[in-house]
Design an enzyme around this catalytic site. Structure first.
Site, PDB file in Angstrom:
ATOM      1  N   TYR A  62       0.885  -1.172   0.000  1.00  0.00           N
ATOM      2  CA  TYR A  62       0.000   0.000   0.000  1.00  0.00           C
ATOM      3  C   TYR A  62       0.916   1.214   0.000  1.00  0.00           C
ATOM      4  CZ  TYR A  62      -3.878   3.104   1.291  1.00  0.00           C
ATOM      5  OH  TYR A  62      -4.828   4.098   1.298  1.00  0.00           O
ATOM      6  N   TYR A 126       2.328   5.128   6.736  1.00  0.00           N
ATOM      7  CA  TYR A 126       3.002   4.352   5.703  1.00  0.00           C
ATOM      8  C   TYR A 126       4.367   3.842   6.193  1.00  0.00           C
ATOM      9  CZ  TYR A 126       5.649   3.396   1.419  1.00  0.00           C
ATOM     10  OH  TYR A 126       6.450   2.827   0.466  1.00  0.00           O
ATOM     11  N   TRP A 151      11.701   7.196  -3.769  1.00  0.00           N
ATOM     12  CA  TRP A 151      11.339   8.008  -4.941  1.00  0.00           C
ATOM     13  C   TRP A 151      11.237   7.144  -6.209  1.00  0.00           C
ATOM     14  CZ3 TRP A 151      13.815  13.570  -5.078  1.00  0.00           C
ATOM     15  CH2 TRP A 151      13.740  14.145  -3.787  1.00  0.00           C
TER      16      TRP A 151
END
Length: 282
Positions: A62, A126, A151
């Site tokens: 997720y 997260y 990233w």
């Protein structure tokens, strides 16, 4: 070997699939939620046992960082609970696992690149669920390789590179944050490193991987536009405070890659070379 790839429809999963044809000596089982629900423990155990899986590369996660703040339960299920199911199932087979993690396990208050021995201190749902996922897979599987990356972008799925190209073509002006520093990672490069690790033998432990170099989101956007030939959009720098988000983002999340380079004898491409390669494919 019979190798299970989970999350095969995501950025990294798609890149893994493109490289699989270079390794025909292995049997690859590519799955996403339609083929295997990794949040279902029984389904995972049965799939791994019946297919005699030797190793798992878990590309499923997720990753909607801001939405995670309101969807903690789902985020925990996918990022913490499910990886443990995979680890426990492959351990029963005496197999190995690669778990992909994130720079968000750190809060970004350091000013030198993060090494694997730095104490994690996540500052978002997260990051916390991904760190718990690291601990879970390590508990249930002896031969687990955890790769923290940052990233991530590719030609597949939604990501920063594709968004900046789209916005650059649509808008005359764009504000992008300049005071968050890190290193982009081309998912194709990360997939290649995972393949190298599989071929040379999984060495358990935590590793950091991104491309080489250091950059801000603002500078990254300028480079994306330059390489994509976008000249009509003015990009201006923003402070993080001017663009508040539900989830806290690390101000500095550069990862030190010395350990993975030495363990597998790899050279890490410079971020701009990889970005150029990706944009040419787009």
């Amino acid at each position: 070997m019979k190798i299970l790839i989970t999350g095969c429809n995501g950025q990294l999963g798609n890149e893994m699939q493109l490289l699989e044809k270079e390794y025909p000596q292995h049997e690859w089982l590519n799955t996403d939620v339609d083929e295997l629900d990794i949040t279902n423990q029984l389904a995972v155990e049965q799939f791994v046992a019946q297919n005699q899986i030797d190793g798992i590369v878990n590309c499923a996660a997720y990753t909607a960082v801001d939405k995670a703040e309101d969807n903690k339960e789902l985020c925990t299920t996918l990022n913490t609970v499910a990886p443990s199911y995979l680890a426990a199932a492959v351990e029963k087979r005496g197999g190995w696992m690669v778990q992909v993690s994130t720079d968000y396990v750190f809060n970004g208050t350091k000013y030198t690149p993060y090494v694997e021995t730095d104490t994690p201190c996540p500052d978002s749902v997260y990051g916390s669920t991904k760190l718990a996922g690291e601990l879970g897979v390590s508990k249930f599987c002896k031969r687990v390789m955890i790769i923290r990356t940052a990233w991530l972008y590719s030609t597949f799925g939604n990501n920063f590179v594709k968004t900046m190209i789209r916005l650059g073509k649509e808008k005359a002006e764009l504000g992008v944050i300049f005071d968050q520093i890190g290193t982009p990672t081309y998912a194709r490069d990360l997939a290649r490193v995972i393949m190298t690790a599989i071929e040379k033998g999984i060495k358990p432990g935590v590793y950091h991987y991104s491309n080489e170099g250091v950059i801000s989101w603002y500078d990254f956007t300028k480079a994306i536009h330059r390489l994509a030939g976008i000249t009509t959009c003015h990009v201006r720098p923003l402070h993080t405070s001017e663009y508040p988000t539900p989830a806290h983002r690390p101000h500095y999340s550069v990862l030190d890659k010395t350990k993975i380079k030495e363990a597998y004898g790899i050279e890490v491409p410079y971020w701009e070379e990889s970005l150029k390669e990706c944009i040419e494919k787009l």
